[in-house]
Each structure stands twice: as structure tokens, then as C-alpha cells.
Scaffold this motif. Structure first.
Motif, PDB file in Angstrom:
ATOM      1  N   ALA A 199     -11.759 -17.702  -0.718  1.00  0.00           N
ATOM      2  CA  ALA A 199     -11.014 -16.646   0.049  1.00  0.00           C
ATOM      3  C   ALA A 199     -11.606 -16.099   1.205  1.00  0.00           C
ATOM      4  CB  ALA A 199     -10.747 -15.259  -0.876  1.00  0.00           C
ATOM      5  N   PRO A 200     -11.099 -15.512   2.453  1.00  0.00           N
ATOM      6  CA  PRO A 200     -11.898 -15.433   3.502  1.00  0.00           C
ATOM      7  C   PRO A 200     -12.494 -14.018   3.322  1.00  0.00           C
ATOM      8  CG  PRO A 200      -9.574 -15.160   3.696  1.00  0.00           C
ATOM      9  CD  PRO A 200      -9.736 -15.739   2.578  1.00  0.00           C
ATOM     10  N   THR A 201     -14.050 -14.015   3.261  1.00  0.00           N
ATOM     11  CA  THR A 201     -14.501 -12.746   2.877  1.00  0.00           C
ATOM     12  C   THR A 201     -14.535 -11.558   4.148  1.00  0.00           C
ATOM     13  OG1 THR A 201     -16.629 -13.764   3.400  1.00  0.00           O
ATOM     14  CG2 THR A 201     -16.044 -13.844   1.140  1.00  0.00           C
ATOM     15  N   VAL A 202     -14.581 -12.170   5.246  1.00  0.00           N
ATOM     16  CA  VAL A 202     -14.722 -11.321   6.333  1.00  0.00           C
ATOM     17  C   VAL A 202     -13.511 -10.636   6.386  1.00  0.00           C
ATOM     18  CG1 VAL A 202     -15.322 -10.949   8.816  1.00  0.00           C
ATOM     19  CG2 VAL A 202     -16.792 -12.441   7.454  1.00  0.00           C
ATOM     20  N   LEU A 203     -12.520 -11.600   6.385  1.00  0.00           N
ATOM     21  CA  LEU A 203     -11.098 -10.940   6.842  1.00  0.00           C
ATOM     22  C   LEU A 203     -10.626 -10.078   5.879  1.00  0.00           C
ATOM     23  CD1 LEU A 203      -8.133 -13.430   8.084  1.00  0.00           C
ATOM     24  CD2 LEU A 203      -7.909 -11.601   6.191  1.00  0.00           C
ATOM     25  N   ILE A 204     -11.047 -10.332   4.505  1.00  0.00           N
ATOM     26  CA  ILE A 204     -10.690  -9.272   3.356  1.00  0.00           C
ATOM     27  C   ILE A 204     -11.270  -8.121   3.486  1.00  0.00           C
ATOM     28  CG2 ILE A 204     -11.075  -8.911   0.780  1.00  0.00           C
ATOM     29  CD1 ILE A 204     -10.609 -11.987   0.610  1.00  0.00           C
ATOM     30  N   ALA A 205     -12.777  -8.150   4.083  1.00  0.00           N
ATOM     31  CA  ALA A 205     -13.367  -6.856   4.194  1.00  0.00           C
ATOM     32  C   ALA A 205     -12.738  -6.149   5.402  1.00  0.00           C
ATOM     33  CB  ALA A 205     -14.887  -7.231   4.432  1.00  0.00           C
ATOM     34  N   GLU A 206     -12.149  -6.813   6.456  1.00  0.00           N
ATOM     35  CA  GLU A 206     -11.856  -6.008   7.517  1.00  0.00           C
ATOM     36  C   GLU A 206     -10.222  -5.762   7.507  1.00  0.00           C
ATOM     37  OE1 GLU A 206     -14.859  -8.085  10.711  1.00  0.00           O
ATOM     38  OE2 GLU A 206     -12.746  -8.844  10.752  1.00  0.00           O
ATOM     39  N   GLN A 207      -9.438  -6.523   6.819  1.00  0.00           N
ATOM     40  CA  GLN A 207      -8.232  -6.286   6.678  1.00  0.00           C
ATOM     41  C   GLN A 207      -7.606  -5.614   5.545  1.00  0.00           C
ATOM     42  OE1 GLN A 207      -5.422  -9.582   7.894  1.00  0.00           O
ATOM     43  NE2 GLN A 207      -6.653 -10.009   9.719  1.00  0.00           N
ATOM     44  N   PHE A 208      -8.337  -5.854   4.576  1.00  0.00           N
ATOM     45  CA  PHE A 208      -7.671  -5.271   3.281  1.00  0.00           C
ATOM     46  C   PHE A 208      -8.432  -4.232   2.508  1.00  0.00           C
ATOM     47  CE2 PHE A 208      -6.140  -9.805   3.188  1.00  0.00           C
ATOM     48  CZ  PHE A 208      -4.657  -9.388   3.242  1.00  0.00           C
ATOM     49  N   VAL A 209      -9.690  -4.531   2.684  1.00  0.00           N
ATOM     50  CA  VAL A 209     -10.564  -3.240   1.947  1.00  0.00           C
ATOM     51  C   VAL A 209     -10.494  -1.903   2.378  1.00  0.00           C
ATOM     52  CG1 VAL A 209     -13.167  -2.690   1.379  1.00  0.00           C
ATOM     53  CG2 VAL A 209     -12.440  -5.060   0.968  1.00  0.00           C
ATOM     54  N   PRO A 210     -10.524  -1.734   3.707  1.00  0.00           N
ATOM     55  CA  PRO A 210     -10.361  -0.086   4.215  1.00  0.00           C
ATOM     56  C   PRO A 210      -9.171   0.501   3.690  1.00  0.00           C
ATOM     57  CG  PRO A 210     -11.027  -1.684   6.003  1.00  0.00           C
ATOM     58  CD  PRO A 210     -10.762  -2.684   4.695  1.00  0.00           C
ATOM     59  N   SER A 211      -7.983  -0.195   3.678  1.00  0.00           N
ATOM     60  CA  SER A 211      -6.736   0.459   3.235  1.00  0.00           C
ATOM     61  C   SER A 211      -6.722   0.773   1.708  1.00  0.00           C
ATOM     62  CB  SER A 211      -5.566  -0.134   3.676  1.00  0.00           C
ATOM     63  OG  SER A 211      -5.585  -1.570   3.541  1.00  0.00           O
ATOM     64  N   LEU A 212      -7.315  -0.224   1.051  1.00  0.00           N
ATOM     65  CA  LEU A 212      -7.345  -0.281  -0.438  1.00  0.00           C
ATOM     66  C   LEU A 212      -8.113   0.991  -0.623  1.00  0.00           C
ATOM     67  CD1 LEU A 212      -7.895  -4.208  -1.219  1.00  0.00           C
ATOM     68  CD2 LEU A 212      -5.576  -2.552  -1.657  1.00  0.00           C
ATOM     69  N   VAL A 251       0.826  -1.091  -0.016  1.00  0.00           N
ATOM     70  CA  VAL A 251      -0.052   0.074   0.013  1.00  0.00           C
ATOM     71  C   VAL A 251       0.897   1.255  -0.064  1.00  0.00           C
ATOM     72  CG1 VAL A 251      -1.674   1.476   1.419  1.00  0.00           C
ATOM     73  CG2 VAL A 251      -1.895  -0.986   1.118  1.00  0.00           C
ATOM     74  N   GLN A 252       1.956   1.261   0.690  1.00  0.00           N
ATOM     75  CA  GLN A 252       2.708   2.313   0.663  1.00  0.00           C
ATOM     76  C   GLN A 252       3.636   2.591  -0.369  1.00  0.00           C
ATOM     77  OE1 GLN A 252       3.028   4.581   3.387  1.00  0.00           O
ATOM     78  NE2 GLN A 252       1.412   3.319   4.123  1.00  0.00           N
ATOM     79  N   VAL A 253       3.804   1.634  -1.318  1.00  0.00           N
ATOM     80  CA  VAL A 253       4.553   1.578  -2.458  1.00  0.00           C
ATOM     81  C   VAL A 253       3.491   2.246  -3.480  1.00  0.00           C
ATOM     82  CG1 VAL A 253       5.252   0.185  -4.504  1.00  0.00           C
ATOM     83  CG2 VAL A 253       6.082  -0.470  -2.235  1.00  0.00           C
ATOM     84  N   TYR A 254       2.300   1.817  -3.146  1.00  0.00           N
ATOM     85  CA  TYR A 254       1.168   2.262  -4.259  1.00  0.00           C
ATOM     86  C   TYR A 254       1.050   3.859  -4.181  1.00  0.00           C
ATOM     87  CZ  TYR A 254      -3.163   2.105  -7.012  1.00  0.00           C
ATOM     88  OH  TYR A 254      -4.032   2.449  -8.054  1.00  0.00           O
ATOM     89  N   LYS A 255       0.969   4.264  -2.794  1.00  0.00           N
ATOM     90  CA  LYS A 255       0.971   5.799  -2.586  1.00  0.00           C
ATOM     91  C   LYS A 255       2.088   6.321  -3.085  1.00  0.00           C
ATOM     92  CE  LYS A 255      -1.743   5.498   1.649  1.00  0.00           C
ATOM     93  NZ  LYS A 255      -1.720   5.471   3.245  1.00  0.00           N
TER      94      LYS A 255
END
Length: 625
Positions: A324-337, A274-278
Motif C-alpha cells: 500500500a502506498p504509504t505517502v499517498l495514504i498519509a497525504e490523501q486519506f489520513v487527514p480526512s479520516l 467520509v460524508q456518509v460517515y459524518k
């Protein structure tokens, strides 16, 4: 291209002929091919002839009895190995090696039944990975992928005569095996070994193997990130960009192979990525601000965008994997994406926006939206998705039908997924936003690009179906029914959108059913116009006659009325409805002199599917699995 399609069809027909000939006489076909190959071995060696013979040998895999096929394959491989020993010249040996790799990849049934032979084949492929002759390394990597996919279970278990699973041996040798490969070949190699890892049933072992497999890319990733922390400008150095891109592509290759088991690896690199993307987005924005919009097309900007595109593809690949673990994706990845990618998409100039960002969020909604455990998470982000991408994308894709084709398609897939999996978000839109959605749908299905028009029609049909059973049924159709019917008739009666005829018929039938539905209680006509109707169905009947008479002025009004009457009588019988509609259209002056085969695409597809099913029942006709 048309030429490539014709070439593929030619080879398919030749392969079918070879399979039929083998079934007519197994022994005769075997003997003919054996004799021709022996001529090459005994002194008539010639590249094109050998390639042709070996292609024919590979084309009949599965068409013989297993014992006969085993004998046939072993004798041919033996002859080719002998030929490789006797001929001189690296070019000649490379051609023979490529043919050996092609043939063994075509006979997975034999490989699965003979572990020692399979192991020897893989070891030989590894040897070819160090062969510098052009094309050999590519062929070796392609063969490795083919063999591992078709025999994957054999690499993750301890075979007779072995002390450990072969995947362990391969992982230990990774640095040596890839030392002579080009970057794109390294990707294929990692993808193949990922298939081996994924075949391991014990989850603890699988994770251990995955960690070991990713050891080298992770070491390189750590080195790059350490340089970035010490000197932020290092991240935009051309060499560092190439390294990052290659590391991410390697991750994508392994992710595609191991699926949901890739989670710990993605968690490992997520925050840094995410930092690389920014960092790359910030650098790109400053570069564009300094030199102008044309800077997007320079080599430096393209390098920065390549890393962003590859990062987006990595996330899309993982989220799209089965399990793919949907809840984990929603909580750990989606906000920062969301925070990083959506804001960058909105704030960038059009030429610097990545269509892959739209595709990523379309995938997030498609995969997480239907799952009850993650549905509310996704529903909560839809307003922000609308805010960041909707208006800014429409502003650039509705100026004409040509610019930003990738953005167009990705945008309508995103909108379709929101409608399909998070329809509550559509109901929550205000009047202006709903108007914008309807206008964009109409714009999509009127598009001249086939894929976009098809996505638009699919979205149109899904949207009206969902609104018809919602609390906003009266409000939506009182505003948009007449507009939608008129726009549908516009594409139905022109000659540019025939490929979507099936969807046109289904959608018109659905609109007629909605007008007749008890859930639609509001009047569709304006009483102030003077004419009164007993029902919405009667009004729509009259409205359709008016539209058709305008579209086909050469058709007598009585014929138009008979046609619309016929549609209404068949509205509960989809096949009859479609047939009635097609018969009318092909008889009109506008269509009568044209090639109307697209109007019969549905029937043609059914015939082709039946033929494919019939062919699949013939041993050897299906590609080896």
C-alpha cells in the motif's frame, strides 16, 4: 468452543491416519475407497455414508503419485456425476453436488495441470450458484474461493484453446452469476473474482478488469449518493443503509483480494464515504441526545453504527495490504479520516464509540510509521491521536475488567504500535501524560483477560527497552523503575497470569540489565532512607529480595536470597534465567498444588512446532495449496 476444538482435533487425527494408510499401500487404499463409492452408485446410496467416503477421498490429496492421483480423482468424479444423474430428488442431488465440489477443491494439483477440467469445474460451480436448495449456494461460493486461491494464475492468462483470459469471461457474466445469491454469498463471489483479477501481471489490464468488476457496485453507490444529495434524510433510511453496507462489504472483499491495486477504487469513493460517515454519526448523536444513552442499543442505532464499522474495516483492510502506498495514504486519506473519525470518537458517548476506529489508527501507525517516507507524517498526527482517544478511552476501560472488551484490546494495540513505530512521540509526552501511559500499561498486564495481559506485557517490555536507550533513560527509570518492578512481581507471583510467564521472565531480566547499564547514571534509591548501596544493581538486588519475602512469607529468607543471587548470576543467559525462575515458583506453596503447564508453554510450543515440521515433510499431510 471446547467442543469445536475437540471436533477439529478428531478430524485432524482421522486425516493423518488416512494419509499414513495411503503411504502404507497406495493401491489398497485407492481400491477400498473406490469400492465403497461404487456401492453408493449401484444402489446403496445414503447421505451420511457418501459424505464420509467423499471426505476420506478429499483427505488424502497429495499422498499419491501424481499419475495415480489423477486416475483416482477422475474415476471418483465420474462415479459421482453418474450417481447425480441416476438418483431422484433435489435433496439427494444437492448432497452429491456438495461432495463433488468438496473433492475437486481438495485436488488443486490436478486442476492446475488440466485447464479444461478446471474450467468445467468453475462452470459447474457457477451453475450451483443458481441452485435454490439450502446449502448448495454456500458450498458453491466456498468452493469458488478455494479453487481460485489455489489455481489463481490460470485465470489471468490466455490458456491453450482460449481466445482471452477466463477472468474476462467471468467479469462479463457477473450480473447473471450473482442474481440468485444472498448478500453474504455475493461477498464471497467478489472475493473469488478479485483473486482472479489479482493474478493478472499487466498492471494496466489489472486495473481495467478491476474497474469492470466494480462496475455494478459503483453504479449502486452512485445512485445512493445521488439520492443523498437530493434528500440528505434518505441516507438514514433502513433500505439505503442496507444497500450502503452491502456495497462497502463488496469493496472489502475485493480489496482483500487485489491488495494495493485497489487504490483507484478507494479514491473513487473516499470523499463520499467520509460524508456518509459524518452523516450517520450526526444522526446517531441527535438520536441519542433526544432519547438518551439507551438509544445506542436500538435497531436504528445499530444500523447506523454498522455502516460506520464497515467503512472503518474497508480503510483498515486497504492500509494493511502489502505494498500500500504509504505517502499517498498519509497525504490523501489520513487527514480526512482524522478530522472525521477521531473527533466523532472523542465526542460520542462510550457506548457509541467504535473500537474499529482505534484499530484503524493502530494499523495506520503500524504500516506507515516504519516507512521513512511517511514516518514524519505519522509522527505529526500522534499528539492529535493522544488528545482524541487516550483519556476518554481510559476513563471507561479502567472502571472494571469486564466492560468494553473490544475497546480495551484495540486501545493497547494502538499504544503498542505508537511505542514501537513512533517512539519519538512517547518522548515528547509531558510528565502527566507519561504517568498516564505507565499506569495504563500496568493496568493492561494485570488484566485477567489473557489477550489484554499479553499485549500489556509486550508493550511493557518494548517500552522499557526503548526508554533505556533514549535521552530520557535517567528521568524515566528514576521515576518508574521501582513501581514497574513491584507491579511485575505482583503478576509473576500470582496464579492468574501464568500464561505470560515467558514475557515476565524476559521483562524482569531486561530490568535487571537496565539497572546494571552504564546508560542509567541516576541513583534508584533514596539516600534519605539511610541505607547506602554501591550501585543500582546492588539496590535492585536488595529490593527484589524484599518483594519476594513479602509475596512468599512461607519461604525461608535464605532461600529467597539464594534465588535472587541465582537470577543475577544467570541474567545474561535467558534460558537459564527462565528455568531458574520457574523452578523457584513451582516449589512455592502458592503454586505447588496447581497445574503449572502454562509455565512450560514455551517448551511445549517448541515441541509442537518440531512435530508440525516433521509432519509437513510427509507428502499429503499438509493441507492442499
Amino acid at each position: 468452543t471446547v467442543k469445536n476444538d475437540q471436533e477439529r482435533m478428531r478430524y485432524r487425527i482421522m486425516r493423518e491416519c488416512m494419509v499414513y494408510l495411503t503411504h502404507l499401500d497406495h493401491d489398497d487404499t485407492e481400491q477400498l475407497l473406490r469400492d465403497k463409492l461404487r456401492l453408493q452408485v449401484t444402489g446403496s446410496f445414503e447421505w451420511n455414508s457418501l459424505n464420509t467416503i467423499c471426505w476420506a477421498i478429499g483427505s488424502i490429496s497429495g499422498s499419491m503419485h501424481e499419475d495415480q492421483e489423477d486416475r483416482f480423482l477422475v474415476s471418483n468424479i465420474r462415479d459421482l456425476l453418474n450417481l447425480c444423474e441416476t438418483v431422484r430428488g433435489k435433496d439427494n442431488k444437492a448432497v452429491i453436488a456438495s461432495n463433488i465440489m468438496y473433492i475437486v477443491g481438495q485436488y488443486p494439483r490436478f486442476l492446475r495441470a488440466h485447464w479444461r477440467f478446471l474450467k468445467t469445474v468453475v462452470q459447474k460451480v457457477f451453475e450451483f450458484m443458481h441452485e435454490p436448495h439450502p446449502g448448495v449456494q454456500d458450498m458453491a461460493c466456498e468452493t469458488l474461493i478455494k479453487v481460485t486461491r489455489r489455481c489463481h494464475r490460470h485465470f489471468g492468462v490466455v490458456q491453450t484453446g482460449e481466445s482471452r483470459p477466463y477472468v474476462e469471461v467471468v467479469i462479463e457474466q457477473v450480473p447473471d452469476l450473482i442474481r440468485d445469491l444472498e448478500p453474504h454469498q455475493v461477498e464471497k463471489f467478489y472475493e473469488a473474482v478479485g483473486v482472479m483479477v489479482n493474478s493478472v501481471q499487466n498492471q494496466e489490464k489489472k486495473q481495467r478488469y478491476l474497474t469492470a468488476l466494480m462496475n455494478l457496485p459503483n453504479q449502486l453507490w452512485t445512485q445512493v449518493m445521488n439520492r443523498f444529495r437530493n434528500d440528505p434524510s434518505a441516507l438514514v433510511d433502513a433500505n439505503e443503509i442496507r444497500k450502503i453496507n452491502q456495497i462497502l462489504k463488496t469493496n472489502i472483499a475485493v480489496c482483500a483480494s487485489v491488495g494495493a491495486s485497489f487504490l483507484p477504487q478507494l479514491q473513487r469513493i473516499h470523499q463520499a464515504l467520509v460524508q456518509v460517515y459524518k452523516a450517520h454519526s450526526g444522526t446517531l448523536s441527535r438520536y441519542i441526545d433526544k432519547t438518551g444513552p439507551a438509544a445506542c442499543h436500538t435497531s436504528q442505532a445499530k444500523q447506523l453504527r454498522t455502516v460506520r464499522k464497515t467503512a472503518l474495516k474497508l480503510y483498515t483492510t486497504f492500509i494493511n495490504t502489502k505494498g500500500a502506498p504509504t505517502v499517498l495514504i498519509a497525504e490523501q486519506f489520513v487527514p480526512s479520516l482524522m478530522e472525521t473519525i477521531l473527533a466523532d470518537y472523542r465526542d460520542s458517548i462510550p457506548d457509541a464509540r467504535e473500537p474499529e476506529a482505534l484499530s484503524l489508527f493502530a494499523t495506520i501507525i503500524e504500516k506507515l510509521g516504519p516507512d521513512p517516507t511517511s514516518h514524519q507524517h505519522i509522527l505529526n498526527i500522534i499528539p492529535s491521536v493522544f488528545e482524541h482517544v487516550f483519556e476518554v478511552t481510559l476513563q471507561v476501560i479502567t472502571k472494571n475488567f469486564e466492560d468494553y472488551p473490544q475497546h480495551r484490546l484495540a486501545f493497547f494495540v494502538l499504544l503498542k504500535n505508537i511505542n514501537e513505530y513512533c517512539f519519538e512521540a512517547m518522548l515528547a509526552l509531558n510528565e502527566a501524560q507519561t504517568q498516564m501511559v505507565v499506569d495504563s500499561v500496568v493496568w493492561a498486564f494485570r488484566h485477567t483477560e489473557r489477550n489484554i495481559a499479553e499485549r500489556g506485557m509486550e508493550l511493557f517490555l518494548s517500552m522499557i527497552t526503548k526508554f533505556a536507550s533514549s535521552v530520557k533513560c535517567n528521568d524515566f527509570f528514576s521515576r518508574y523503575m521501582l513501581k514497574l518492578v513491584q507491579e511485575l512481581f505482583a503478576v509473576l507471583t500470582d496464579t492468574f497470569h501464568k500464561t505470560n510467564f515467558k514475557l515476565h521472565a524476559m521483562t524482569l531480566q531486561r530490568l535487571m540489565m537496565i539497572a546494571d547499564s552504564p546508560t542509567l547514571t541516576v541513583q534508584l534509591w533514596n539516600p534519605a532512607m539511610g541505607q547506602q548501596y554501591t550501585s543500582n544493581s546492588e539496590f535492585l538486588h536488595h529490593h527484589m529480595i524484599t518483594l519476594l519475602q513479602t509475596a512468599f512469607p512461607n519461604v525461608h529468607p535464605s532461600e529467597v536470597k539464594v534465588f535472587v543471587d541465582g537470577l543475577y548470576s544467570a541474567k545474561r543467559e535467558p534460558p537459564k534465567f527462565k528455568q531458574f525462575m520457574r523452578d523457584f515458583i513451582v516449589q512455592t506453596k502458592e503454586f505447588s498444588n496447581l497445574d503449572n503447564k502454562d509455565l512450560y508453554a514455551d517448551e511445549q510450543a517448541a515441541v509442537e512446532a518440531a512435530n508440525e515440521q516433521q509432519l509437513a515433510e510427509i507428502p499429503g499431510m499438509k493441507a492442499p495449496e
